[in-house]
Design a protein around this motif. Structure first.
Motif, PDB file in Angstrom:
ATOM      1  N   ARG A  31       0.829  -1.208   0.000  1.00 47.04           N
ATOM      2  CA  ARG A  31       0.000   0.000   0.000  1.00 47.04           C
ATOM      3  C   ARG A  31       0.856   1.247   0.000  1.00 47.04           C
ATOM      4  O   ARG A  31       0.543   2.215  -0.666  1.00 47.04           O
ATOM      5  N   MET A  32       1.970   1.228   0.758  1.00 44.47           N
ATOM      6  CA  MET A  32       2.844   2.385   0.796  1.00 44.47           C
ATOM      7  C   MET A  32       3.469   2.592  -0.589  1.00 44.47           C
ATOM      8  O   MET A  32       3.534   3.705  -1.080  1.00 44.47           O
ATOM      9  N   GLU A  33       3.918   1.503  -1.231  1.00 43.80           N
ATOM     10  CA  GLU A  33       4.501   1.606  -2.566  1.00 43.80           C
ATOM     11  C   GLU A  33       3.466   2.152  -3.552  1.00 43.80           C
ATOM     12  O   GLU A  33       3.774   3.021  -4.364  1.00 43.80           O
ATOM     13  N   GLU A  56      -6.826   2.342  -7.618  1.00 41.79           N
ATOM     14  CA  GLU A  56      -7.223   1.149  -6.874  1.00 41.79           C
ATOM     15  C   GLU A  56      -6.007   0.271  -6.657  1.00 41.79           C
ATOM     16  O   GLU A  56      -5.293  -0.060  -7.606  1.00 41.79           O
ATOM     17  N   ASP A  57      -5.765  -0.100  -5.399  1.00 45.28           N
ATOM     18  CA  ASP A  57      -4.618  -0.959  -5.120  1.00 45.28           C
ATOM     19  C   ASP A  57      -5.009  -2.351  -4.646  1.00 45.28           C
ATOM     20  O   ASP A  57      -4.147  -3.156  -4.339  1.00 45.28           O
ATOM     21  N   VAL A  58      -6.283  -2.657  -4.617  1.00 49.37           N
ATOM     22  CA  VAL A  58      -6.714  -3.940  -4.075  1.00 49.37           C
ATOM     23  C   VAL A  58      -6.487  -5.074  -5.073  1.00 49.37           C
ATOM     24  O   VAL A  58      -5.767  -6.022  -4.788  1.00 49.37           O
ATOM     25  N   ASP A  59      -7.064  -4.991  -6.246  1.00 46.19           N
ATOM     26  CA  ASP A  59      -6.954  -6.080  -7.211  1.00 46.19           C
ATOM     27  C   ASP A  59      -5.950  -5.797  -8.325  1.00 46.19           C
ATOM     28  O   ASP A  59      -5.051  -6.582  -8.575  1.00 46.19           O
ATOM     29  N   GLU A  60      -6.102  -4.668  -8.996  1.00 49.37           N
ATOM     30  CA  GLU A  60      -5.335  -4.422 -10.212  1.00 49.37           C
ATOM     31  C   GLU A  60      -4.191  -3.425 -10.072  1.00 49.37           C
ATOM     32  O   GLU A  60      -3.383  -3.327 -10.972  1.00 49.37           O
ATOM     33  N   ARG A  61      -4.124  -2.686  -8.991  1.00 47.21           N
ATOM     34  CA  ARG A  61      -3.135  -1.605  -8.869  1.00 47.21           C
ATOM     35  C   ARG A  61      -3.251  -0.713 -10.099  1.00 47.21           C
ATOM     36  O   ARG A  61      -2.341  -0.559 -10.890  1.00 47.21           O
ATOM     37  N   ARG A  62      -4.430  -0.138 -10.246  1.00 51.62           N
ATOM     38  CA  ARG A  62      -4.817   0.589 -11.451  1.00 51.62           C
ATOM     39  C   ARG A  62      -4.957   2.081 -11.183  1.00 51.62           C
ATOM     40  O   ARG A  62      -5.521   2.486 -10.170  1.00 51.62           O
ATOM     41  N   ASP A  79       3.467  -5.266  -9.683  1.00 49.68           N
ATOM     42  CA  ASP A  79       3.264  -5.731  -8.315  1.00 49.68           C
ATOM     43  C   ASP A  79       4.377  -6.721  -7.998  1.00 49.68           C
ATOM     44  O   ASP A  79       4.171  -7.921  -7.980  1.00 49.68           O
ATOM     45  N   ASN A  80       5.566  -6.210  -7.791  1.00 42.88           N
ATOM     46  CA  ASN A  80       6.745  -7.054  -7.615  1.00 42.88           C
ATOM     47  C   ASN A  80       6.729  -7.830  -6.306  1.00 42.88           C
ATOM     48  O   ASN A  80       7.318  -8.892  -6.215  1.00 42.88           O
ATOM     49  N   GLY A  83       4.406 -11.122  -6.630  1.00 42.38           N
ATOM     50  CA  GLY A  83       4.584 -11.970  -7.800  1.00 42.38           C
ATOM     51  C   GLY A  83       3.660 -11.638  -8.952  1.00 42.38           C
ATOM     52  O   GLY A  83       3.493 -12.431  -9.861  1.00 42.38           O
ATOM     53  N   GLY A  84       3.070 -10.463  -8.935  1.00 48.63           N
ATOM     54  CA  GLY A  84       2.190 -10.050 -10.029  1.00 48.63           C
ATOM     55  C   GLY A  84       2.999  -9.580 -11.219  1.00 48.63           C
ATOM     56  O   GLY A  84       4.184  -9.895 -11.362  1.00 48.63           O
ATOM     57  N   THR A  85       2.363  -8.794 -12.068  1.00 48.24           N
ATOM     58  CA  THR A  85       3.032  -8.287 -13.265  1.00 48.24           C
ATOM     59  C   THR A  85       4.267  -7.478 -12.892  1.00 48.24           C
ATOM     60  O   THR A  85       4.294  -6.804 -11.872  1.00 48.24           O
ATOM     61  N   ASP A  86       5.307  -7.567 -13.720  1.00 48.94           N
ATOM     62  CA  ASP A  86       6.528  -6.840 -13.400  1.00 48.94           C
ATOM     63  C   ASP A  86       6.761  -5.651 -14.324  1.00 48.94           C
ATOM     64  O   ASP A  86       7.773  -4.985 -14.234  1.00 48.94           O
TER      65      ASP A  86
END
Length: 164
Positions: A31-33, A56-62, A79-80, A83-86
């Motif tokens: 959340r801080m990132e 939105e940071d819950v599901d997609e970080r959009r 979302d490093n 393990g999400g998208t890099d």
């Protein structure tokens, strides 16, 4: 035997509490990132016609952006930690805007990690024609050639032919 079972339960509770504590710390870091990404996006918006209209940071970080006359796009942030998208990903749900994002999409998929600011700058450059702004390359070209006067080509004599 009951002392052994009791010890196992205590160890299991301690392990579970530690796992929950680590998870809570990880979520706080994420959340801080993401908050830092939102801050970067808001600062970027202060220098151009786009507004950050949703984060939105819950599901997609959009991060969703909008500018008049009806230009919208969104950025999915890496979302490093989980393990999400890099890589960043840009997209628009508007058929009119989507073709203009090709430059930014090509840039993101090129070698090397990109920052949010680099991605947003590339998107802004892509949308300049829709915003009624001149292309950056055109500005540079015009500035460079504004002070240069074209000199007429000198007449070249052909060999063996006199111009009398």
């Amino acid at each position: 035997m009951s002392a052994h079972v009791s010890q196992d339960r205590t160890d299991a509770r301690g392990t579970r509490a530690l796992e929950l504590s680590i998870r809570s710390i990880s979520i706080s870091i994420i959340r801080m990132e993401f908050k830092e990404l939102v801050d970067t996006a808001e600062k970027w918006c202060s220098g151009n016609p786009f507004d950050l209209i949703f984060a939105e940071d819950v599901d997609e970080r959009r991060l969703d952006f909008y500018a008049e006359p009806g230009i919208s796009f969104y950025v999915l942030c890496p979302d490093n930690l989980t393990g999400g998208t890099d890589n960043f990903h840009v997209w628009s749900e508007s058929e009119d805007c989507l073709p203009f994002l090709q430059l930014a999409q090509d840039y993101i998929s090129s070698c090397g990690k990109k920052t949010l600011l680099e991605v947003l700058d590339k998107v802004f450059r892509s949308f300049r024609p829709l915003l009624g702004l001149p292309d950056i390359d055109d500005d540079t070209f015009d500035q460079y050639h504004a002070d240069v006067e074209e000199e007429p080509e000198p007449d070249h004599q052909q060999m063996g032919v006199s111009q009398q």
